[in-house]
Design an enzyme around this catalytic site. Structure first.
Site, mmCIF file in Angstrom:
data_model
loop_
_atom_site.group_PDB
_atom_site.id
_atom_site.type_symbol
_atom_site.label_atom_id
_atom_site.label_comp_id
_atom_site.label_asym_id
_atom_site.label_seq_id
_atom_site.Cartn_x
_atom_site.Cartn_y
_atom_site.Cartn_z
ATOM 1 N N GLY A 1 0.827 -1.202 0.000
ATOM 2 C CA GLY A 1 0.000 0.000 0.000
ATOM 3 C C GLY A 1 0.857 1.246 0.000
ATOM 4 C CG ASP B 1 14.063 -5.488 7.863
ATOM 5 O OD1 ASP B 1 15.157 -5.734 7.315
ATOM 6 O OD2 ASP B 1 13.106 -4.967 7.273
ATOM 7 C CE LYS C 1 14.879 -2.442 5.331
ATOM 8 N NZ LYS C 1 14.561 -3.239 4.129
ATOM 9 C CG ASN D 1 13.012 -0.732 8.371
ATOM 10 O OD1 ASN D 1 12.345 -0.202 7.486
ATOM 11 N ND2 ASN D 1 13.153 -2.045 8.462
#
Length: 381
Positions: free
Chosen positions: A64, A175, A177, A180
């Site tokens: 989305g 995750d 990185k 993020n």
């Protein structure tokens, strides 16, 4: 950058950005909100899409998009993450969405993005979160190149505190990185995107799914071993390596080459770094999770490393130390994709059929209502 997440059996490979917009045919979007229990704002009114004005596109991905919205009554600005149910095609992907929603609900910290509301329609899921105006750390690294050790140390300290908090909530991030990590209006960090996280239960502190982004992924995950939250400390080390050198350890390597590093080849650390920085990276990027810094006493081992000897972590956590990036005088939305920001259409994208998974049970959330109920308990008890 390649984002992967799969379990034993057929591989499920996801896109590098977990919310990439799909082209959809238009249809009427006047849908009734589905919810398993009443959803109300602070004024007793049910939270729905009609209560928000869409102002800007902020991001897009495979499920989305993200938009800047304003609540029509309070005039507060929020980031609205819209997930198209039809794009959530597998049970694994559905679990990622539910995990992110749950992590956002159970966390409350200066360095974690805050969830205010969640609701759903027949075709979409909506997360109303705080708007973090400084953009992604990835953008800043791309704009300014590698950081000095002084700047890196500040952000490394805030990220360390955020990861430590997640681990204390029994959450493996998996995750970490630059994409993020968001920066707020003052330049402090906010960790976001928890779809690949694992919420561990007591007695089950291990994971086995191959999850993460290849350039930062821990060796024990790559080779398919059972692993613990110590995998986050390898990823943390890979992130610090990226911040100090301008690229992650496995940058532009093939999967075969990455496997070679995971099983035997040492990562070269530039000698222009300080002795303390080199030592920190070597200990974080240790292939053996038991010998890795953080492998025994978690974040405490990293707090105690000589690289951070001059850091007051208590002041950092209280946001009493001024960030090295000056954000106050920057023009609005400078740190976002300008092609998205300038798009004239900011309407919620309609879809032409119901999602395969229509019901996301217990997705509805009202942070204001829960906070009010908690405060009443404090008063009455």
């Amino acid at each position: 950058m390649g984002l992967v997440c799969f379990k034993e059996g057929p591989q499920v490979v996801l896109g590098a950005d977990p919310i990439e917009q799909r082209d959809e045919e238009e249809e009427n979007e006047n849908e009734e909100v589905i919810s398993e229990f009443p959803q109300q704002d602070e004024n007793g009114k049910k939270i729905s899409l009609s209560q928000f004005i869409m102002l800007r596109n902020l991001g897009k991905g495979s499920y989305g998009k993200v938009m800047l919205v304003q609540h029509i009554v309070s005039l507060k600005l929020y980031a609205m993450k819209v997930l198209i149910k039809k794009s959530v095609k597998t049970q694994t992907q559905k679990k990622h969405v539910q995990t992110e929603r749950k992590v956002l609900e159970i966390t409350n910290h200066n360095f974690i993005t805050k969830l205010y509301y969640a609701f759903q329609t027949q075709t979409k899921l909506y997360l109303i979160m705080e708007f973090v105006s400084g953009g992604e750390l990835f953008y800043h690294l791309k704009l300014k190149g590698r950081m000095t050790e002084k700047k890196m140390k500040f952000y490394a300290a805030e990220i360390l505190i955020g990861l430590d908090y997640l681990h204390k909530q029994n959450i493996i991030y998996r995750d970490l990185k630059p994409e993020n990590i968001l920066l707020d209006s003052e330049g402090h960090i906010k960790l976001c995107d928890f779809g690949l996280s694992k919420i561990c239960s007591w007695g089950d502190m291990y994971a086995k799914s191959i999850c993460g982004t290849f350039e930062y992924i821990a060796p024990e995950i790559i080779v398919g071993e059972m692993y613990t939250k110590c995998c986050d400390w390898w990823t943390y080390g890979a992130l610090l390596y990226d911040m100090l050198t301008g690229k992650p350890p496995f940058y532009q390597l093939t999967k075969k080459q990455i496997l070679e590093y995971a099983t035997g080849k040492d990562i070269e650390i530039p000698n222009y770094l300080s002795e303390e920085a080199i030592d920190l990276l070597k200990k974080l990027l240790n292939r053996n999770p038991d010998e890795r810094l953080g492998g025994q006493r978690d974040a405490q081992e990293i707090y105690e490393h000589p690289f951070f000897k001059d850091v007051d972590f208590q002041k950092i956590e209280r946001k009493e130390i001024e960030p090295p990036f000056e954000m106050q005088n920057e023009r609005p939305f400078k740190f976002f994709d300008q092609n998205l920001i300038r798009k004239s259409s900011v309407n919620d994208t309609p879809v032409n059929e119901l999602g395969r998974f229509q019901e996301f049970s217990n997705f509805t959330y009202n942070g204001d209502q829960l906070s009010s109920e908690y405060n009443q308990l404090l008063i009455t008890h």
